[in-house]
Design a protein around this motif. Structure first.
Motif, PDB file in Angstrom:
ATOM      1  N   GLU A   1       0.828  -1.205   0.000  1.00 16.14           N
ATOM      2  CA  GLU A   1       0.000   0.000   0.000  1.00 16.14           C
ATOM      3  C   GLU A   1       0.864   1.257   0.000  1.00 16.14           C
ATOM      4  O   GLU A   1       0.478   2.278  -0.547  1.00 16.14           O
ATOM      5  CB  GLU A   1      -0.900  -0.015   1.227  1.00 16.14           C
TER       6      GLU A   1
ATOM      7  N   THR B   1     -10.190   8.342   1.972  1.00 13.81           N
ATOM      8  CA  THR B   1     -10.168   6.901   1.675  1.00 13.81           C
ATOM      9  C   THR B   1      -9.065   6.212   2.456  1.00 13.81           C
ATOM     10  O   THR B   1      -9.265   5.125   3.008  1.00 13.81           O
ATOM     11  CB  THR B   1      -9.960   6.683   0.167  1.00 13.81           C
TER      12      THR B   1
ATOM     13  N   GLU C   1      -9.487   3.229   5.274  1.00 13.82           N
ATOM     14  CA  GLU C   1      -8.777   1.954   5.229  1.00 13.82           C
ATOM     15  C   GLU C   1      -8.001   1.703   6.510  1.00 13.82           C
ATOM     16  O   GLU C   1      -7.996   0.587   7.042  1.00 13.82           O
ATOM     17  CB  GLU C   1      -7.820   1.930   4.033  1.00 13.82           C
TER      18      GLU C   1
END
Length: 381
Positions: A56, A66, A70
């Motif tokens: 990531e 976002t 997460e």
């Protein structure tokens, strides 16, 4: 992070089991107690299916909301795993307490209180770890965003600088191509222009390298100044005890220095005495060598004299032998030489001659005395 927490759970479980095994001694293990509290295979699969943080981080950060959502989901999952790990830890601690309760050498109330304190500490430490990890993740996200922005700015400025440099080089190239020599009126050759451009590129590369080294040296200088400043601050903030300690150490070192100086002075005296002794011995050796040379010359002279005396003795012996041989020959030739009467007569005559000579000498002395007496009294002979 999920894999690390799984490793921590495994380590905690193994430590608890080891403690339980150490406490139970020779008692058989009860495998059915606390097995329900261990993580199941479905939970382990759920840990393996968690998304990788490194993958990531490699993706560009576009939307903050976002990303935060997460992170919140991952945080909830980690909280659930934390609760399961806590349940598993509590079950293991219960097993340890039961094992210790079976042993009479341990005190049950004290050990239960120790287990409660350990659990409280473990929960606090785990909470702090999760908090620090969350802060670290947020800082990493913020740093990644700032890094991406700075990289974009750097790339745009680099492109702009490259364009400016290329345009400036093209401008110089055009000016050089249209330039002419003042005397001949000829234009500059393309080869010379290319050589000048290459020379400028080399010099620009050297300038960039020197700038980089200058920046690194400036940073190093700043770090050294900061370290020196910290040292000065620490030196200013020395306590009186530290100063007294340094004073005592300085005094002990001064005493050691004085002792070493005394030893050095003694060694110097010994060295001077040894040098004097060596000098005296050298002079004595030289004197003995001179005496030896003189005695050697005297011995050589004595050897020469001895050789001469030996030659003389040999010569004398040789003459004696010759005289003996001649005497023997004469004795053989004349038999008169061997007569005893002649020998005795010869000896008597020799004694008579000797006595007459003595009487003559006495008469001469008396004649002299009488002559002197007559002369003294005025007479004549």
């Amino acid at each position: 992070e999920a894999e690390q927490e799984e490793g921590e759970e495994g380590a905690g479980g193994s430590d608890a089991e080891a403690a339980a095994d150490g406490d139970e001694g020779s008692q058989p293990r009860q495998g059915s107690e606390g097995d329900d509290a261990r993580p199941t295979s479905a939970e382990l699969d759920e840990l393996d299916n968690l998304p990788d943080d490194d993958e990531e981080e490699e993706e560009p950060v576009d939307d903050t909301a976002t990303r935060m959502q997460e992170l919140q989901d991952k945080y909830d999952q980690l909280l659930e795993l934390n609760e399961r790990a806590l349940q598993h830890n509590v079950a293991l601690q219960r097993r340890v307490i039961q094992r210790r309760a079976q042993d009479k050498s341990y005190d049950a109330p004290d050990k239960q209180s120790e287990g409660k304190v350990t659990e409280h500490k473990y929960q606090n430490v785990l909470h702090n770890v999760h908090t620090v990890r969350l802060q670290l993740r947020l800082q990493q996200v913020k740093a990644a965003r700032m890094s991406e922005e700075l990289k974009n700015q750097l790339e745009t400025k680099r492109q702009k600088s490259i364009e400016c440099r290329d345009s400036f080089q093209e401008f110089k190239r055009q000016v050089a191509r249209h330039a002419e020599y003042a005397r001949t009126g000829k234009k500059i050759q393309e080869k010379i222009i290319q050589e000048v451009e290459e020379f400028e590129l080399d010099k620009d590369a050297e300038v960039e390298e020197v700038r980089g080294s200058n920046i690194s040296l400036k940073n190093r200088l700043a770090k050294l100044e900061q370290a020196l400043r910290k040292k000065d601050e620490l030196a200013e903030n020395l306590h009186v005890i530290d100063f007294e300690q340094l004073k005592i150490e300085n005094q002990t070192l001064n005493e050691k220095i004085e002792e070493r100086n005394e030893e050095l002075h003694k060694l110097k005296k010994k060295t001077v005495t040894t040098v004097q002794i060596i000098t005296h011995m050298r002079e004595k050796v030289q004197f003995v060598q001179q005496e030896y040379q003189a005695l050697k010359a005297e011995l050589a002279q004595l050897d020469q004299d001895l050789a001469a005396q030996r030659d003389l003795v040999a010569k004398t012996k040789h003459e004696r032998d010759e005289h003996r041989a001649d005497s023997g020959k004469l004795k053989q030739q004349t038999s008169i030489m061997n007569s005893e009467h002649l020998t005795r007569d010869y000896e008597m005559r020799a004694e008579h001659i000797k006595s007459l000579k003595e009487e003559i000498s006495k008469l001469k002395v008396r004649h002299g005395e009488m002559t002197k007496f007559v002369q003294v009294h005025g007479g004549t002979i």
